[in-house]
Write a protein that holds these residues in place. Structure first.
Motif, PDB file in Angstrom:
ATOM      1  N   TRP A  48       0.818  -1.209   0.000  1.00  0.00           N
ATOM      2  CA  TRP A  48       0.000   0.000   0.000  1.00  0.00           C
ATOM      3  C   TRP A  48       0.859   1.269   0.000  1.00  0.00           C
ATOM      4  CZ3 TRP A  48      -5.123  -0.760  -0.606  1.00  0.00           C
ATOM      5  CH2 TRP A  48      -5.653  -2.004  -0.260  1.00  0.00           C
ATOM      6  N   SER A  49       2.157   1.135  -0.251  1.00  0.00           N
ATOM      7  CA  SER A  49       3.060   2.283  -0.083  1.00  0.00           C
ATOM      8  C   SER A  49       2.792   3.409  -1.071  1.00  0.00           C
ATOM      9  CB  SER A  49       4.520   1.824  -0.211  1.00  0.00           C
ATOM     10  OG  SER A  49       4.745   1.249  -1.498  1.00  0.00           O
ATOM     11  N   ASP A  50       2.148   3.097  -2.198  1.00  0.00           N
ATOM     12  CA  ASP A  50       1.888   4.133  -3.206  1.00  0.00           C
ATOM     13  C   ASP A  50       0.529   4.802  -3.006  1.00  0.00           C
ATOM     14  OD1 ASP A  50       2.704   5.506  -5.682  1.00  0.00           O
ATOM     15  OD2 ASP A  50       0.982   4.473  -6.570  1.00  0.00           O
ATOM     16  N   HIS A  51      -0.167   4.461  -1.935  1.00  0.00           N
ATOM     17  CA  HIS A  51      -1.508   4.993  -1.721  1.00  0.00           C
ATOM     18  C   HIS A  51      -1.491   6.240  -0.840  1.00  0.00           C
ATOM     19  CE1 HIS A  51      -2.497   1.182  -3.463  1.00  0.00           C
ATOM     20  NE2 HIS A  51      -3.806   1.370  -3.334  1.00  0.00           N
ATOM     21  N   ALA A  52      -2.481   7.083  -1.047  1.00  0.00           N
ATOM     22  CA  ALA A  52      -2.653   8.295  -0.238  1.00  0.00           C
ATOM     23  C   ALA A  52      -4.135   8.633  -0.203  1.00  0.00           C
ATOM     24  CB  ALA A  52      -1.843   9.451  -0.815  1.00  0.00           C
ATOM     25  N   LEU A  53      -4.480   9.605   0.633  1.00  0.00           N
ATOM     26  CA  LEU A  53      -5.875  10.020   0.777  1.00  0.00           C
ATOM     27  C   LEU A  53      -6.179  11.190  -0.152  1.00  0.00           C
ATOM     28  CD1 LEU A  53      -6.319   9.780   4.660  1.00  0.00           C
ATOM     29  CD2 LEU A  53      -7.278   8.254   2.926  1.00  0.00           C
ATOM     30  N   TRP A  54      -7.232  11.037  -0.921  1.00  0.00           N
ATOM     31  CA  TRP A  54      -7.719  12.090  -1.826  1.00  0.00           C
ATOM     32  C   TRP A  54      -9.087  12.554  -1.329  1.00  0.00           C
ATOM     33  CZ3 TRP A  54      -6.951  15.547  -5.471  1.00  0.00           C
ATOM     34  CH2 TRP A  54      -8.000  15.962  -6.290  1.00  0.00           C
ATOM     35  N   TRP A  55      -9.267  13.881  -1.285  1.00  0.00           N
ATOM     36  CA  TRP A  55     -10.515  14.465  -0.785  1.00  0.00           C
ATOM     37  C   TRP A  55     -11.276  15.050  -1.977  1.00  0.00           C
ATOM     38  CZ3 TRP A  55     -10.596  18.476   3.815  1.00  0.00           C
ATOM     39  CH2 TRP A  55     -11.919  18.649   4.247  1.00  0.00           C
ATOM     40  N   PRO A  56     -12.235  14.318  -2.552  1.00  0.00           N
ATOM     41  CA  PRO A  56     -12.907  14.786  -3.774  1.00  0.00           C
ATOM     42  C   PRO A  56     -13.624  16.117  -3.615  1.00  0.00           C
ATOM     43  CG  PRO A  56     -13.396  12.472  -3.350  1.00  0.00           C
ATOM     44  CD  PRO A  56     -12.711  12.994  -2.132  1.00  0.00           C
ATOM     45  N   ALA A  57     -14.291  16.314  -2.480  1.00  0.00           N
ATOM     46  CA  ALA A  57     -15.078  17.543  -2.306  1.00  0.00           C
ATOM     47  C   ALA A  57     -14.199  18.783  -2.316  1.00  0.00           C
ATOM     48  CB  ALA A  57     -15.883  17.462  -1.007  1.00  0.00           C
ATOM     49  N   LYS A  58     -13.008  18.674  -1.746  1.00  0.00           N
ATOM     50  CA  LYS A  58     -12.073  19.808  -1.702  1.00  0.00           C
ATOM     51  C   LYS A  58     -11.080  19.782  -2.860  1.00  0.00           C
ATOM     52  CE  LYS A  58     -13.457  21.613   2.254  1.00  0.00           C
ATOM     53  NZ  LYS A  58     -14.033  22.979   2.356  1.00  0.00           N
ATOM     54  N   ASN A  59     -11.038  18.684  -3.600  1.00  0.00           N
ATOM     55  CA  ASN A  59     -10.150  18.543  -4.754  1.00  0.00           C
ATOM     56  C   ASN A  59      -8.673  18.678  -4.364  1.00  0.00           C
ATOM     57  OD1 ASN A  59     -10.005  18.080  -7.619  1.00  0.00           O
ATOM     58  ND2 ASN A  59      -9.340  20.199  -7.868  1.00  0.00           N
ATOM     59  N   ILE A  60      -8.301  18.021  -3.255  1.00  0.00           N
ATOM     60  CA  ILE A  60      -6.912  18.094  -2.791  1.00  0.00           C
ATOM     61  C   ILE A  60      -6.453  16.718  -2.307  1.00  0.00           C
ATOM     62  CG2 ILE A  60      -6.937  20.531  -2.116  1.00  0.00           C
ATOM     63  CD1 ILE A  60      -7.375  19.601   0.778  1.00  0.00           C
ATOM     64  N   TRP A  61      -5.118  16.535  -2.345  1.00  0.00           N
ATOM     65  CA  TRP A  61      -4.496  15.358  -1.752  1.00  0.00           C
ATOM     66  C   TRP A  61      -4.123  15.659  -0.301  1.00  0.00           C
ATOM     67  CZ3 TRP A  61      -3.918  10.593  -3.962  1.00  0.00           C
ATOM     68  CH2 TRP A  61      -4.083  10.501  -5.348  1.00  0.00           C
ATOM     69  N   LEU A  62      -4.277  14.670   0.556  1.00  0.00           N
ATOM     70  CA  LEU A  62      -3.837  14.805   1.951  1.00  0.00           C
ATOM     71  C   LEU A  62      -2.538  14.022   2.100  1.00  0.00           C
ATOM     72  CD1 LEU A  62      -7.290  14.273   3.735  1.00  0.00           C
ATOM     73  CD2 LEU A  62      -6.230  16.419   2.997  1.00  0.00           C
ATOM     74  N   THR A  63      -1.480  14.582   1.546  1.00  0.00           N
ATOM     75  CA  THR A  63      -0.194  13.865   1.499  1.00  0.00           C
ATOM     76  C   THR A  63       0.700  14.183   2.698  1.00  0.00           C
ATOM     77  OG1 THR A  63       0.637  15.641   0.077  1.00  0.00           O
ATOM     78  CG2 THR A  63      -0.165  13.651  -1.010  1.00  0.00           C
ATOM     79  N   ARG A  64       0.339  15.187   3.487  1.00  0.00           N
ATOM     80  CA  ARG A  64       1.141  15.503   4.678  1.00  0.00           C
ATOM     81  C   ARG A  64       0.672  14.600   5.813  1.00  0.00           C
ATOM     82  NH1 ARG A  64       1.651  22.140   4.608  1.00  0.00           N
ATOM     83  NH2 ARG A  64       2.696  22.283   2.573  1.00  0.00           N
ATOM     84  N   THR A  65       1.324  13.449   5.910  1.00  0.00           N
ATOM     85  CA  THR A  65       0.845  12.417   6.828  1.00  0.00           C
ATOM     86  C   THR A  65       0.989  12.809   8.294  1.00  0.00           C
ATOM     87  OG1 THR A  65       3.012  11.336   6.672  1.00  0.00           O
ATOM     88  CG2 THR A  65       1.280  10.571   5.185  1.00  0.00           C
ATOM     89  N   ARG A  66       1.841  13.788   8.606  1.00  0.00           N
ATOM     90  CA  ARG A  66       2.019  14.199  10.004  1.00  0.00           C
ATOM     91  C   ARG A  66       0.989  15.230  10.438  1.00  0.00           C
ATOM     92  NH1 ARG A  66       8.602  14.603  10.977  1.00  0.00           N
ATOM     93  NH2 ARG A  66       9.090  12.448  10.371  1.00  0.00           N
ATOM     94  N   SER A  67       0.225  15.756   9.502  1.00  0.00           N
ATOM     95  CA  SER A  67      -0.832  16.712   9.850  1.00  0.00           C
ATOM     96  C   SER A  67      -2.012  15.960  10.449  1.00  0.00           C
ATOM     97  CB  SER A  67      -1.295  17.477   8.613  1.00  0.00           C
ATOM     98  OG  SER A  67      -0.241  18.220   8.057  1.00  0.00           O
ATOM     99  N   THR A  68      -2.747  16.642  11.320  1.00  0.00           N
ATOM    100  CA  THR A  68      -3.933  16.034  11.922  1.00  0.00           C
ATOM    101  C   THR A  68      -5.147  16.296  11.043  1.00  0.00           C
ATOM    102  OG1 THR A  68      -4.488  18.014  13.202  1.00  0.00           O
ATOM    103  CG2 THR A  68      -2.967  16.426  14.212  1.00  0.00           C
ATOM    104  N   LEU A  69      -6.228  15.565  11.324  1.00  0.00           N
ATOM    105  CA  LEU A  69      -7.468  15.764  10.575  1.00  0.00           C
ATOM    106  C   LEU A  69      -7.993  17.185  10.774  1.00  0.00           C
ATOM    107  CD1 LEU A  69      -9.227  12.344  11.294  1.00  0.00           C
ATOM    108  CD2 LEU A  69      -8.105  13.054   9.187  1.00  0.00           C
ATOM    109  N   ASP A  70      -7.851  17.714  11.989  1.00  0.00           N
ATOM    110  CA  ASP A  70      -8.287  19.082  12.251  1.00  0.00           C
ATOM    111  C   ASP A  70      -7.480  20.075  11.423  1.00  0.00           C
ATOM    112  OD1 ASP A  70     -10.289  18.403  13.972  1.00  0.00           O
ATOM    113  OD2 ASP A  70      -9.111  18.711  15.812  1.00  0.00           O
ATOM    114  N   GLN A  71      -6.173  19.879  11.372  1.00  0.00           N
ATOM    115  CA  GLN A  71      -5.322  20.782  10.598  1.00  0.00           C
ATOM    116  C   GLN A  71      -5.659  20.733   9.112  1.00  0.00           C
ATOM    117  OE1 GLN A  71      -1.518  19.230  11.844  1.00  0.00           O
ATOM    118  NE2 GLN A  71      -1.187  20.868  13.344  1.00  0.00           N
ATOM    119  N   ALA A  72      -6.047  19.562   8.620  1.00  0.00           N
ATOM    120  CA  ALA A  72      -6.411  19.421   7.209  1.00  0.00           C
ATOM    121  C   ALA A  72      -7.836  19.891   6.938  1.00  0.00           C
ATOM    122  CB  ALA A  72      -6.250  17.974   6.773  1.00  0.00           C
ATOM    123  N   GLY A  73      -8.627  20.093   7.992  1.00  0.00           N
ATOM    124  CA  GLY A  73     -10.005  20.555   7.805  1.00  0.00           C
ATOM    125  C   GLY A  73     -10.998  19.443   7.572  1.00  0.00           C
TER     126      GLY A  73
END
Length: 709
Positions: A48-73
């Motif tokens: 799964w090393s090539d996988h990341a979280l994509w947020w369709p509604a905001k049209n952004i990648w959540l690639t900063r894995t050290r950020s919290t969910l609150d920080q990412a919104g």
């Protein structure tokens, strides 16, 4: 009884590979990396090393894995995708062939292009970029961005993952093509996608990976030394990927050619530039999805260090882009120029037939035979660098100020006047033209007219058929305020024209006759004129019926020459029949660069306080305010007089500050970010030199083009 933790909430995540949606109980201070770990089943043998979280509604990648969910919104009503970052993209190369390539959709587009060019063996990837395909209907009105395609509801509600679009192109494997008789092997396993077959070569492409297949276990076997996958049940060998890109098919398939966009006016040429991707955003953030098509094109028309030894793929793809810009009438050509381009193209095809490139080696056999020894070549380069190409002649004498003088004709065109050219004695020195009534007067009297050529626009106006050798100059006024002044200079013959044209071109860049490139420029102009002359030698014995004129001429020129088209092409070919393959391609590129409209990217703008739409032309060393209908230059500003450029992203308005004025405008035919990126990109290109370390400075590129937005 289940006790729900305080400040926890449900988060829906769709695992696209499995087409399974999971609901996790999370807290706002939970890190994105931790959320991803809870998704992965440790019992499942999958990478799964090539996988990341994509947020369709905001049209952004959540690639900063050290950020919290609150920080990412991310909140309780959010739907995220856990999806591979590398996805299959269909890329159309400059030679109009298609390539299925696995691209990182999560990195900036600039980085994706750099990686793509590295695999294609194209040096200096900063000169290229990706753009969305523009259709003919898009040229009918201004768009700040191309109309977005409909994103299926499935992507929004997460019920299913996007499946590949149906493939409307026909592809056959390279190994299925029998070069001797042109027949296809019907028994071959055709699982591997590749470009349309041609007698020269095809473009192997990375096989499309179905959703759910991990990157580490592609649908096929990775071949060492190549950039393509082969099916497990195939034993065919494709050789080096780059070999096939150094030579292109003579013509694309009819359906690909039918989809080519042909702009008819300057306005339509400006609207072509709406499709460029933002280099600072990822491909996914710009509405591109897996299996979509993007065009790979040379974006910045300043080509650093074109070297036949290292740049066979780059030169070929550049030649192909130049060829299609001529055939699609994106640049205006005279009849002589059009026939010269057709002759060079014919010679490229002829040389390819005589000396097809080896599959085992990407090196052109003709360049091998004619190339210098590596050590001798390196020593020659060092000598030129230290002494200059004209070392030993008079121009190397720094105590003597070079001058040019002769009788020429002069005209300052004005409306409602019947005045013609008037003969003057011209002298050129220190970037100025001085006009005297006679040669004797030049020794004792002040000049009648003086013209400062620094920063001027130089346009050739040549017709060999009519013996016309004119130079159009658009000169900035003293003080550099107000519109440009247009003057015409007419020479008596081509030798005179070559010398004065070279002087004017160098003066426009702020270089004098003492510059080491003057003689090279004169020689280049002479060579181009020679190729446009009626051939002295008899054309080679070729059956005219074997020449398809539509492959060599634009529709407008095809209509003009009519039944004589093939004969004229073969006559013009006699001038270039001795050129080797790589030499013919480089001559084509050189002639392309000499056209009046070359390297000027157009945009439709509206200046602040003006109601009338105008054109903005962006070139490698200047920007130009131009008339919307005629293309006449109203004002020219050089980058070396620029102090700053800023964008108000809220109202999409751009301001450029020069030494003594500021220009404020909005762009109507594209996003203002595209204009900003062209200007910053050209400034970045101007910083390259052989003396500097040529490690690509991506951070500097984004500082100059990103707008700090």
């Amino acid at each position: 009884m289940i006790h729900v933790g305080e400040n926890t909430w449900n988060l829906r995540i769709l695992i696209t590979d499995l087409d399974v949606e999971k609901t996790l109980r999370v807290k706002g201070d939970q890190h994105i990396g931790g959320v991803m770990l809870t998704l992965v089943d440790p019992e499942m043998p999958k990478d799964w090393s090539d996988h990341a979280l994509w947020w369709p509604a905001k049209n952004i990648w959540l690639t900063r894995t050290r950020s919290t969910l609150d920080q990412a919104g991310v909140q309780a009503d959010s739907l995220l995708y856990f999806t591979p970052m590398h996805k299959t993209l269909r890329v159309q190369l400059p030679d109009l062939r298609f390539l299925d390539y696995r691209v990182n959709f999560s990195v900036k587009t600039f980085a994706a292009v750099v990686n793509l060019c590295k695999d294609l063996n194209i040096r200096y990837p900063e000169e290229l970029s990706l753009c969305k395909p523009v259709e003919q209907e898009h040229l009918k009105k201004n768009f700040s961005k191309l109309p977005p395609k409909r994103i299926p509801a499935a992507e929004i509600n997460g019920t299913t993952y996007l499946q590949p679009a149906p493939d409307t192109n026909s592809f056959v494997p390279f190994s299925a093509y029998n070069g001797s008789n042109g027949s296809l092997d019907r028994h071959h396993n055709g699982n591997l996608l590749c470009a349309p077959a041609s007698p020269y070569a095809t473009t192997p492409r990375r096989a499309a990976t179905a959703p759910g297949t991990p990157i580490s276990s592609p649908t096929g076997t990775w071949m060492p030394g190549s950039n393509c996958y082969t099916p497990f049940d195939s034993s065919s060998s494709f050789g080096d990927f780059q070999d096939n890109l150094a030579v292109s098919p003579r013509a694309p398939s009819p359906d690909v050619r039918a989809r080519l966009v042909r702009p008819k006016t300057l306005i339509e040429k400006a609207r072509l530039n709406v499709g460029w991707l933002d280099s600072s955003l990822s491909i996914m953030e710009q509405g591109v999805r897996e299996f979509d098509t993007l065009l790979l094109r040379f974006k910045y028309f300043t080509f650093f260090d074109l070297n036949p030894k290292y740049d066979q793929v780059r030169i070929n793809q550049l030649y192909e882009q130049a060829k299609w810009s001529i055939l699609n009438e994106e640049l205006d050509c005279t009849e002589e120029e059009t026939l010269m381009f057709a002759a060079l193209q014919f010679q490229v095809n002829h040389q390819t037939d005589l000396h097809p490139p080896s599959i085992d080696s990407g090196i052109d056999s003709s360049s091998q035979e004619n190339g210098d020894d590596d050590i001798d070549s390196a020593l020659n380069e060092l000598q030129i660098t230290l002494e200059g190409p004209n070392a030993g002649d008079d121009k190397g004498n720094i105590t003597r100020i070079p001058e040019l003088s002769d009788y020429l004709r002069f005209l300052k065109p004005q409306r409602f006047t019947l005045k013609g050219y008037k003969r003057y004695f011209f002298t050129y020195r220190d970037l100025h033209l001085h006009l005297y009534k006679t040669q004797e007067e030049s020794r004792r009297a002040a000049p009648t007219i003086t013209i400062n050529l620094r920063g001027c626009e130089v346009t050739p106006d040549v017709s060999l058929a009519h013996g016309k050798f004119a130079i159009r100059l658009e000169v900035a006024p003293e003080g550099r305020r107000g519109p440009n002044t247009e003057v015409w200079v007419r020479c008596e013959n081509e030798e005179q024209y070559a010398k004065w044209m070279a002087a004017c071109r160098l003066a426009a860049k702020g270089r004098s006759l003492a510059d080491s490139s003057y003689e090279t420029e004169v020689s280049s102009i002479r060579s181009l004129l020679q190729m446009q002359k009626p051939a002295q030698a008899a054309p080679i014995n070729i059956n005219p019926r074997s020449v398809e004129p539509m492959d060599y001429l634009s529709p407008k020129m095809l209509r003009k020459l009519s039944s004589k088209a093939v004969q004229r092409i073969l006559e013009a070919h006699a001038n270039v029949r001795n050129l080797q393959l790589m030499e013919a391609k480089l001559k084509y590129i050189q002639a392309w660069q000499s056209l009046p409209g070359f390297g000027v990217t157009l945009f439709i703008i509206k200046l602040d306080g003006h109601k009338k739409e105008e054109l903005l032309g962006v070139a490698h060393n200047r920007i130009m305010r131009m008339d919307l209908n005629t293309g006449d230059h109203i004002k020219t500003w050089r980058y070396n007089t620029m102090k700053a450029w800023n964008v108000n992203w809220g109202i999409k308005c751009m301001m450029i500050q020069f030494n003594n004025e500021s220009v404020l405008f909005s762009c109507l035919s594209a996003d203002c970010k595209v204009v900003h990126e062209f200007i910053g990109g050209y400034i970045f290109m101007s910083m390259r030199s052989k003396e500097n370390n040529q490690t690509l400075n991506e951070e500097m590129f984004h500082k100059l083009t990103g707008g700090w937005s």
